[in-house]
Write a protein that holds these residues in place. Structure first.
Motif, mmCIF file in Angstrom:
data_model
loop_
_atom_site.group_PDB
_atom_site.id
_atom_site.type_symbol
_atom_site.label_atom_id
_atom_site.label_comp_id
_atom_site.label_asym_id
_atom_site.label_seq_id
_atom_site.Cartn_x
_atom_site.Cartn_y
_atom_site.Cartn_z
ATOM 1 N N LYS A 1 22.877 19.747 18.016
ATOM 2 C CA LYS A 1 24.022 20.661 17.912
ATOM 3 C C LYS A 1 24.854 20.432 16.657
ATOM 4 O O LYS A 1 25.573 21.314 16.218
ATOM 5 C CB LYS A 1 24.888 20.537 19.162
ATOM 6 C CG LYS A 1 24.153 21.034 20.378
ATOM 7 C CD LYS A 1 24.976 20.893 21.628
ATOM 8 C CE LYS A 1 24.249 21.619 22.711
ATOM 9 N NZ LYS A 1 24.116 21.084 23.955
ATOM 10 N N GLY B 1 22.999 28.191 14.007
ATOM 11 C CA GLY B 1 22.929 29.444 14.772
ATOM 12 C C GLY B 1 22.342 30.612 14.022
ATOM 13 O O GLY B 1 22.683 31.765 14.284
ATOM 14 N N GLU C 1 23.892 30.757 21.824
ATOM 15 C CA GLU C 1 25.100 30.792 22.645
ATOM 16 C C GLU C 1 26.196 30.020 21.929
ATOM 17 O O GLU C 1 25.990 28.862 21.559
ATOM 18 C CB GLU C 1 24.834 30.174 24.025
ATOM 19 C CG GLU C 1 23.863 30.983 24.855
ATOM 20 C CD GLU C 1 23.596 30.357 26.221
ATOM 21 O OE1 GLU C 1 24.180 29.303 26.539
ATOM 22 O OE2 GLU C 1 22.789 30.934 26.963
ATOM 23 N N ASN C 2 27.318 30.660 21.729
ATOM 24 C CA ASN C 2 28.444 30.040 21.028
ATOM 25 C C ASN C 2 28.034 29.470 19.668
ATOM 26 O O ASN C 2 28.482 28.408 19.266
ATOM 27 C CB ASN C 2 29.081 28.941 21.889
ATOM 28 C CG ASN C 2 29.641 29.488 23.168
ATOM 29 O OD1 ASN C 2 30.263 30.546 23.195
ATOM 30 N ND2 ASN C 2 29.420 28.791 24.261
ATOM 31 N N GLY C 3 27.138 30.190 18.974
ATOM 32 C CA GLY C 3 26.743 29.807 17.631
ATOM 33 C C GLY C 3 25.725 28.688 17.546
ATOM 34 O O GLY C 3 25.478 28.164 16.457
ATOM 35 N N ILE C 4 25.119 28.312 18.683
ATOM 36 C CA ILE C 4 24.140 27.227 18.687
ATOM 37 C C ILE C 4 22.927 27.645 19.507
ATOM 38 O O ILE C 4 23.060 28.280 20.556
ATOM 39 C CB ILE C 4 24.753 25.940 19.270
ATOM 40 C CG1 ILE C 4 25.880 25.452 18.355
ATOM 41 C CG2 ILE C 4 23.708 24.843 19.450
ATOM 42 C CD1 ILE C 4 26.638 24.259 18.877
#
Length: 55
Positions: free
Chosen positions: A7, A12, A28-31
């Motif tokens: 992470k 992303g 999801e949420n840039g990852i």
């Protein structure tokens, strides 16, 4: 086992999503998040420009 996403490295970009043959990756949420459907084919690992995915 499934592919693991670092992470801290993941930006992303979605390139892994595009190459996954079983649609096991979502952003999801840039990852990138890998689901249990992962078949450990390695496509995402070789495609990731940040080397954020490992098997």
């Amino acid at each position: 086992m499934q592919a693991l996403v670092d992470k801290e490295k993941c930006i992303g970009c979605g390139q892994c999503v595009d190459v996954c043959p079983v649609e096991a990756i979502k952003i999801e949420n840039g990852i990138a998040v890998v689901s249990d459907e992962c078949i450990e084919c390695g496509a995402c690992e070789s495609e990731c420009p940040e080397n954020a995915i490992s098997l």
